[in-house]
Write a protein that holds these residues in place. Structure first.
Motif, PDB file in Angstrom:
ATOM      1  N   CYS A  28       0.853  -1.189   0.000  1.00 42.54           N
ATOM      2  CA  CYS A  28       0.000   0.000   0.000  1.00 42.54           C
ATOM      3  C   CYS A  28       0.893   1.244   0.000  1.00 42.54           C
ATOM      4  CB  CYS A  28      -0.891  -0.020   1.241  1.00 42.54           C
ATOM      5  SG  CYS A  28      -1.819   1.495   1.470  1.00 42.54           S
ATOM      6  N   CYS A  31       0.416   2.957   3.696  1.00 45.75           N
ATOM      7  CA  CYS A  31       0.787   2.366   4.988  1.00 45.75           C
ATOM      8  C   CYS A  31       1.753   1.196   4.834  1.00 45.75           C
ATOM      9  CB  CYS A  31      -0.463   1.914   5.746  1.00 45.75           C
ATOM     10  SG  CYS A  31      -1.208   0.441   5.038  1.00 45.75           S
ATOM     11  N   CYS A  41      -4.332  -0.404   0.230  1.00 47.81           N
ATOM     12  CA  CYS A  41      -4.967  -1.509   0.953  1.00 47.81           C
ATOM     13  C   CYS A  41      -6.427  -1.115   1.232  1.00 47.81           C
ATOM     14  CB  CYS A  41      -4.209  -1.827   2.239  1.00 47.81           C
ATOM     15  SG  CYS A  41      -4.416  -0.575   3.528  1.00 47.81           S
ATOM     16  N   CYS A  44      -6.952   1.751   3.902  1.00 48.28           N
ATOM     17  CA  CYS A  44      -6.590   3.115   3.476  1.00 48.28           C
ATOM     18  C   CYS A  44      -7.599   3.635   2.451  1.00 48.28           C
ATOM     19  CB  CYS A  44      -5.176   3.145   2.913  1.00 48.28           C
ATOM     20  SG  CYS A  44      -3.922   3.004   4.196  1.00 48.28           S
TER      21      CYS A  44
END
Ligand SMILES: [Zn+2]
Ligand SMILES: [Zn+2]
Length: 240
Positions: A28, A31, A41, A44
């Motif tokens: 991601c 993150c 992801c 997020c």
């Protein structure tokens, strides 16, 4: 190397990067969690800053009880309605420029999905048009981000779209570099519509609405060509 050849090799490199990225599991971009084949992801993607539900129906600025805002009451824009998926805030103020200027094309899917979700209750237009890029900007960038979004959203909604109806005929400095009033002046007469749109309901897809100057000028151009209604569909709205 000639400009034309350089542009060709730039596009080839971009396509190669995209193909390579699609083939690999991703982390991601926000993150670093495992995000499968995607840029973001699910957590997020879920956390992106949604636009407040109470907002001006014309320009999407947040207002109490969703009433029209002062600016739109004072001077109705040439467009009729705006749908924005998100507020232009962190992390979209990094993700959208990364998509647009750095060729992070893996971001196209989550961004188009978010816009599609925001359009659940929107009136279906007769035709979807992307905000056009000037041919020189298109050569520099290699692709038009609004065109990728318009194509994806049109497919998801099963609506017709066209990439060549609207063209940009004036090369202007990037709108973000100009103050509010200068934006309106710079963008005047910047677009041309290549066919009659008599009585049609058009939706124009763009990435960010800041002052709305570009979309206002596009809507004025489309209405001159006969469009009866013009809606703006944008990823994010800048909140003043
Ligand atoms: Zn994440
Ligand atoms: Zn408004």
């Amino acid at each position: 190397m000639s400009n034309l050849r350089r542009s060709f090799f730039d596009k080839l490199a971009l396509a190669g990067r995209q193909l390579y990225a699609h083939a690999l599991p991703q982390s991601c971009v926000l993150c670093a969690a495992d995000s499968g084949p995607h840029a973001l992801c699910p957590a997020c993607e879920q956390d992106l800053p949604r636009l407040p539900t109470a907002h001006c129906p014309v320009c999407a600025l947040p207002t109490p009880q969703g009433a029209p805002c002062g600016d739109c009451l004072q001077q109705q824009p040439a467009f009729d309605h705006t749908v924005a998926a998100w507020s232009y805030a962190w992390p979209l103020d990094r993700l959208i420029p990364a998509f647009k200027y750095s060729g992070q094309l893996l971001l196209a899917r989550p961004l188009a999905d978010g816009l599609h979700a925001a359009l659940r209750d929107a009136a279906r237009p007769d035709l979807i048009l992307p905000m056009p890029l000037h041919p020189q900007r298109l050569r520099e960038r290699g692709f038009n981000q609004s065109q990728l979004l318009a194509k994806a959203v049109a497919k998801a909604l099963d609506c017709p779209w066209h990439q060549d109806v609207l063209e940009r005929i004036k090369l202007t400095p990037p709108q973000a570099s100009l103050p509010r009033e200068a934006r309106r002046t710079a963008i005047k007469q910047a677009f041309r519509c290549r066919q009659a749109l008599s009585g049609l309901h058009i939706a124009v897809v763009d990435d960010v609405m800041t002052t709305g100057a570009s979309l206002n000028e596009v809507a004025a151009t489309l209405k001159k060509a006969g469009a009866q209604r013009v809606d703006c569909w944008v990823l994010a709205r800048t909140l003043s």
